[in-house]
Design an enzyme around this catalytic site. Structure first.
Site, PDB file in Angstrom:
ATOM      1  N   ASP C  41       0.826  -1.222   0.000  1.00  0.00           N
ATOM      2  CA  ASP C  41       0.000   0.000   0.000  1.00  0.00           C
ATOM      3  C   ASP C  41       0.857   1.268   0.000  1.00  0.00           C
ATOM      4  O   ASP C  41       0.343   2.360   0.209  1.00  0.00           O
ATOM      5  CB  ASP C  41      -0.923   0.011   1.226  1.00  0.00           C
ATOM      6  CG  ASP C  41      -0.156  -0.010   2.542  1.00  0.00           C
ATOM      7  OD1 ASP C  41       1.050  -0.357   2.526  1.00  0.00           O
ATOM      8  OD2 ASP C  41      -0.754   0.312   3.589  1.00  0.00           O
ATOM      9  N   GLN C  42       2.150   1.103  -0.286  1.00  0.00           N
ATOM     10  CA  GLN C  42       3.049   2.263  -0.091  1.00  0.00           C
ATOM     11  C   GLN C  42       2.976   3.313  -1.193  1.00  0.00           C
ATOM     12  O   GLN C  42       3.469   4.424  -0.997  1.00  0.00           O
ATOM     13  CB  GLN C  42       4.510   1.785   0.055  1.00  0.00           C
ATOM     14  CG  GLN C  42       4.749   0.832   1.204  1.00  0.00           C
ATOM     15  CD  GLN C  42       4.644  -0.627   0.782  1.00  0.00           C
ATOM     16  OE1 GLN C  42       4.208  -0.930  -0.336  1.00  0.00           O
ATOM     17  NE2 GLN C  42       5.011  -1.538   1.657  1.00  0.00           N
ATOM     18  N   ASP C  50       9.304   4.829  -2.193  1.00  0.00           N
ATOM     19  CA  ASP C  50       9.729   3.428  -2.082  1.00  0.00           C
ATOM     20  C   ASP C  50       9.912   2.772  -3.444  1.00  0.00           C
ATOM     21  O   ASP C  50      10.344   1.619  -3.515  1.00  0.00           O
ATOM     22  CB  ASP C  50       8.682   2.605  -1.318  1.00  0.00           C
ATOM     23  CG  ASP C  50       8.579   3.018   0.135  1.00  0.00           C
ATOM     24  OD1 ASP C  50       9.342   3.904   0.550  1.00  0.00           O
ATOM     25  OD2 ASP C  50       7.731   2.439   0.843  1.00  0.00           O
ATOM     26  N   TYR C 177      -0.960   1.390  14.787  1.00  0.00           N
ATOM     27  CA  TYR C 177       0.251   2.191  14.924  1.00  0.00           C
ATOM     28  C   TYR C 177       0.049   3.346  15.901  1.00  0.00           C
ATOM     29  O   TYR C 177      -0.689   4.286  15.602  1.00  0.00           O
ATOM     30  CB  TYR C 177       0.656   2.768  13.558  1.00  0.00           C
ATOM     31  CG  TYR C 177       1.153   1.747  12.572  1.00  0.00           C
ATOM     32  CD1 TYR C 177       1.624   0.499  12.987  1.00  0.00           C
ATOM     33  CD2 TYR C 177       1.172   2.007  11.211  1.00  0.00           C
ATOM     34  CE1 TYR C 177       2.088  -0.442  12.073  1.00  0.00           C
ATOM     35  CE2 TYR C 177       1.642   1.075  10.295  1.00  0.00           C
ATOM     36  CZ  TYR C 177       2.096  -0.149  10.734  1.00  0.00           C
ATOM     37  OH  TYR C 177       2.552  -1.072   9.830  1.00  0.00           O
ATOM     38  N   LYS C 208      -1.265  -5.821  12.580  1.00  0.00           N
ATOM     39  CA  LYS C 208       0.066  -5.550  12.031  1.00  0.00           C
ATOM     40  C   LYS C 208       0.730  -4.538  12.938  1.00  0.00           C
ATOM     41  O   LYS C 208       0.189  -3.450  13.188  1.00  0.00           O
ATOM     42  CB  LYS C 208      -0.084  -5.011  10.608  1.00  0.00           C
ATOM     43  CG  LYS C 208       1.203  -4.709   9.863  1.00  0.00           C
ATOM     44  CD  LYS C 208       0.879  -4.433   8.378  1.00  0.00           C
ATOM     45  CE  LYS C 208       2.088  -4.075   7.553  1.00  0.00           C
ATOM     46  NZ  LYS C 208       2.669  -2.760   7.862  1.00  0.00           N
ATOM     47  N   ASN C 210       4.553  -2.815  14.717  1.00  0.00           N
ATOM     48  CA  ASN C 210       6.005  -2.646  14.722  1.00  0.00           C
ATOM     49  C   ASN C 210       6.555  -3.508  15.848  1.00  0.00           C
ATOM     50  O   ASN C 210       6.725  -3.049  16.980  1.00  0.00           O
ATOM     51  CB  ASN C 210       6.363  -1.180  14.934  1.00  0.00           C
ATOM     52  CG  ASN C 210       6.160  -0.362  13.678  1.00  0.00           C
ATOM     53  OD1 ASN C 210       6.618  -0.756  12.603  1.00  0.00           O
ATOM     54  ND2 ASN C 210       5.465   0.754  13.812  1.00  0.00           N
ATOM     55  N   GLY C 236       7.696  -5.483   8.351  1.00  0.00           N
ATOM     56  CA  GLY C 236       9.062  -5.630   7.878  1.00  0.00           C
ATOM     57  C   GLY C 236       9.883  -4.364   8.009  1.00  0.00           C
ATOM     58  O   GLY C 236      11.079  -4.408   8.269  1.00  0.00           O
TER      59      GLY C 236
END
Lengths: 304, 304, 304, 304, 304
Positions: C41-42, C50, C177, C208, C210, C236
């Site tokens: 999704d970047q 990216d 996040y 998801k 960190n 990641g």
């Protein structure tokens, strides 16, 4: 449509609801077009400040006190929140009610943030409560803070509530209060007259205002004229002695007020006394009785 | 409608849901009108602070710990978020649940921004979960931060949630917490009484409050009176020793509390101990047992 | 319901969707309950940073590169925006997809304004795309910035998206996040554990995060425990060498991670190399292969 | 589905609309996949600045001037607001139109407040206008200000508009403009490439960008690659001489642009001249004609 | 569709409403395409400032004064709020009305907060009032503050209101007022021309503007041209002497204005005088009478 009906029943009441609207209007105004409103929304608006403390009867601490007074005293209608009506009206089925549809606490002061009070429930939900339980819910109420930076939100909600109340055969009362940084003097009569006219534009049947006390008739007449066919209800305000209260009200009624809205001056008294003060206010408001007669009612000496 | 029913079942519960509402109300209050609530919404409200660290049993780190306690201990109802119930209730089908419909983290402090917590899911979605899975969901919960500049949003959501819960035969519990820049002392008893009355205006069946500890009876009585027929649940608050906890609760119940709401004081213990503490709290809350009897339950010595 | 099913299929999946949900869950986790997510999704989240520049293969500049990798490599699911799936999935019909339902750019930094990312499309629209085209869309994804002043908006959208995904037989992955002025250290393991538990409260099937790198097992175990039955996917993060990447992932899987989510470390490579790195990650994540075996896959020497 | 169709018709176009979508796409791109867009939304975006003043033909003051040009010149589509189309399209029924669904004025500058432009009308209302009047409305348009603090609002509206356009068989063009305090250089090619990719994520069929001028091919190629199958339309920008304009456009088309979007450089001319400049732009954009041929068209000497 | 119809009836009026729309348009413009609008929304916009005080006739204090004038004088349409129409139109059924759908008070000044005025009621509710009571409601009105930081809200509401009015066979008038910190000179003719074009983009049938006074024809022509087929109504503004008022209006009509919108200059007069001033304004606006003839009408000497 006859002139008489047209001035009372606004055209957005659908034809099949006009009779019901007129009957509710007549019931709440004693058939005389003048409304004695017992205003009981302060448990949210003022939290417990009006219900506990020096000079307040201990009975007033219990929410049911309001319903007991409304049931025992002579009133046009009792205004309070939906939650309380749903909780207590089964035990006080005779009370004519107005559901106050928005409320805020007084915790955030105007200096901190602009006032905003929003609609809690739909008018349709009020009508469902009314019909499902055969309650005497005659109208709905809503507060608009004119001059608040959030004014636009409240104007829209007010207009929609008034209209939807009319669609469902109920009256609508707007509490029209100028408030916010832009309002240096909330009780300036010319500004109150503006609030009255604004309530009329919004379609209110009644506008509750911080009325001039009627001693300066000309300033109050501006208010009454500006409201047009919307009736002006004079707010009772903070606690004062009974005779002075009734005298002020009498002047206001003489000067053209369409009714009165009283809270603390009623419910901070013990039940019997509170109920008799309702009788007295009703007499001045609806029957246009002189103050001395009303005071006899308050003293429990009606036959005099 | 009999007086008995009317004081428990609010009129916005539709006739065909009144029996179901009354049964849920009775089940969660042990037929005695007093509720022992196991409050387990802290994984969102306090993130992992209440579940990991010094003095907290490692078992508490797993969300299922809450359900195991709720299943094993004697409780009126267990309040937590929808997501956890959907995930764990199949393995703990006997637990009476209250779905907490809003939650926020404690990351943003009041000094940074005014508190706001919003509704996550519709009450209808709760009812669907309940019916589809035959779960014992007895009610819904919602937090209102009175005095926040965002108060208007939460008052509206609260009023609608309470009403919709009633329409669907469920009870509604409001966490009524004064908070924000405008609130210097969140636990001031007079203010807490105001919050109690505000919860009543919103139609709550139960209001969860930061109760005065009952040692000053008069201040707590103001709170209980202000709530009227809405029952006051005393928040357990931060961790304390068991006997002191139960003694405070006993005083609160004596003074008229309608129940207790306990989280950390239960779930930070290992399972068996936690479950027995539930038994003890239940005994004081619902059975009105004396503290020494409740302590015996906590020690696992019920027959004494 | 069997215990096995109950721990995987949440109760808000309706009975007639439970088989489909379980099949999608099994397919995306290789029947082993562990998910290798290829996160793509970047293009919105990081714009072109990216996909173009030093050390990035030129092929990565084309959006289809992501689909080619997803098609050629071994993955659990590929997460990207609806618009790209609608544009490319016809040519890559075998790719299991997760539709990322919100995204923001990184242009506005946290110092300028609190982070906010909102839902783009309804879950029902995802299901329609899936059914109309017979696509293998196995779930939806959504990012929550815990600790943002806009947290309330995202918590509500997240709860509703998770629930609606379940109603339509799909899984839900939440990117949890912590971010905003109130969050000094986004990667603090105790805070990440809080985020994990918050994801569980919201009903996520996967969260998801960190993740701590697993070298300090105890800190990572707090995270995994807090998530409960919601599976922890380790992000990641930024580019690193392949062996170190796989070793860290291996430690995380050993410590209880439920899967991995990798973006840049895959797609910045040329197609063949990227696809083989998918194979390697899949081996460590799902098959629990040792790192040296996974490295052989990456080198294209699987038979060794 | 054939590869050819799949790259043009996104999968969220429902099967029964795919033929109509393809036909509209082909019509607006001359069957060659390249779009010459006549952009005419400036009456709102720039108020009257582009339509009155030094160097602007007086004819341009009348909104119909735009329709006359669109009718007389060779164009792929003419983009303007719904209100103008509803008012003028009956007299210019042959014009292929794109309804620009949001617009703002340029009065509030970025230094004063972050840019926000919101959707005016539903895509369904566009489709109804199209069908009811048999108009040739081939698509809708929407501007996203990436990097604005209000970005989240526009991303959501954009995603929904693109999807709904596809559902109704129409194309979607996104004006992708980085703007706001967070954007120091709106025309940085790497950032524009990011905007291109963001448009692709949102599902746009065409993204209108402030393209690099193509003299530095590598920087422009990054943009085109990032857009993938979404076609890049190069904005014409402010007034310049015709030959330079066409030469720049030619370089952009050579470098992979999917089309051009021109406003002021067309409509500030008198009708005949404007129409011939459309012909010239169309030739370069769609037919890939050399500049000298296009200039002949502009001079009215097509047969040369 | 004939050219004549197309220029008056926009294409978003559905075929079965086009005749009704054309009839309403003709009735309000005297069949000549020019509108004399009696603007009476000031009870909200200016509160009681325009209705009470020095130089204002006492009759003006009563809202019905407006209806009496509208009934007695020659007007194209009378614009006011829904609430007043619902209250008074039954007694003045002949008055052609425009329902002004938004309004704000003037309490919050631009220096304090950016102007925002929001829609009160749906156009469908207006149509229902019209049809249920057989009222002559010919259109709706809405104010847009271009250049306000809240511009986006009002542009959207305006576009939707215009469109919905057209769907329901009614005309739409937009009050297009540049206002806010970004607008140093609200009456700059070039900016007013921009506002005219913006109104056209929104689809307005009429745009009410602070017109240049027509003494500098070229500047006013820019305004009229920018509006295109949307007709420009020149706001009457604050009180001035009658002859000067009519002379200015005459110049504006000569210069291409599509009508006039007058409030205070009419209603601050006593009924008879106000009605005759309507006649005079109507004569100049619609009949294009010379000023001396119009003045005779105002003096009550029409036969001269």
């Amino acid at each position: 449509m006859s002139g008489n009906v047209s001035s009372t029943v606004p055209l957005d009441v659908p034809p099949d609801q006009r009779k019901a609207f007129q009957e509710r209007y007549d019931r709440m105004t004693g058939g005389k077009g003048r409304l004695m409103l017992f205003a009981g929304d302060q448990k949210m608006e003022h939290l417990n400040d009006d219900f506990h403390g020096e000079g307040i009867d201990p009975e007033d601490g219990d929410p049911e006190h309001l319903f007991r007074i409304a049931s025992k005293g002579r009133i046009g209608a009792f205004a309070t929140q939906f939650g309380l009506i749903a909780r207590y009206a089964a035990d006080h089925p005779d009370v004519p009610c107005v559901v106050k549809l928005n409320s805020k606490t007084h915790l955030v002061k105007t200096l901190q943030a602009e006032p905003l009070s929003r609609q809690w429930l739909a008018v349709d939900e009020v009508a469902a409560l009314r019909d499902e339980n055969d309650l005497d819910i005659v109208g709905v109420g809503y507060t608009v803070y004119l001059g608040s930076e959030h004014e636009a939100i409240m104007l829209t909600e007010a207009a929609q509530i008034v209209h939807r109340a009319h669609r469902l055969g109920m009256t609508a009362i707007l509490w029209m209060y100028p408030r916010g940084r832009a309002v240096p003097n909330e009780k300036d009569p010319h500004l109150v007259a503006g609030a009255a006219g604004a309530g009329a534009c919004l379609g209110a049947d009644f506008v509750k205002l911080n009325c001039p006390d009627g001693s300066d008739i000309s300033r109050f007449k501006e208010v009454v004229r500006a409201a047009g066919r919307s009736k002006v209800l004079c707010s009772g305000g903070s606690r004062m002695d009974e005779r002075s209260f009734l005298e002020r009200l009498h002047r206001q009624m003489e000067a053209g007020a369409g009714g009165s809205a009283t809270g603390r001056n009623i419910h901070q008294k013990p039940l019997e006394q509170a109920a008799r003060f309702c009788d007295a206010i009703y007499a001045v408001t609806v029957d246009r009785a002189p103050v001395h007669e009303a005071m006899r009612l308050y003293w429990g000496d009606p036959g005099a």
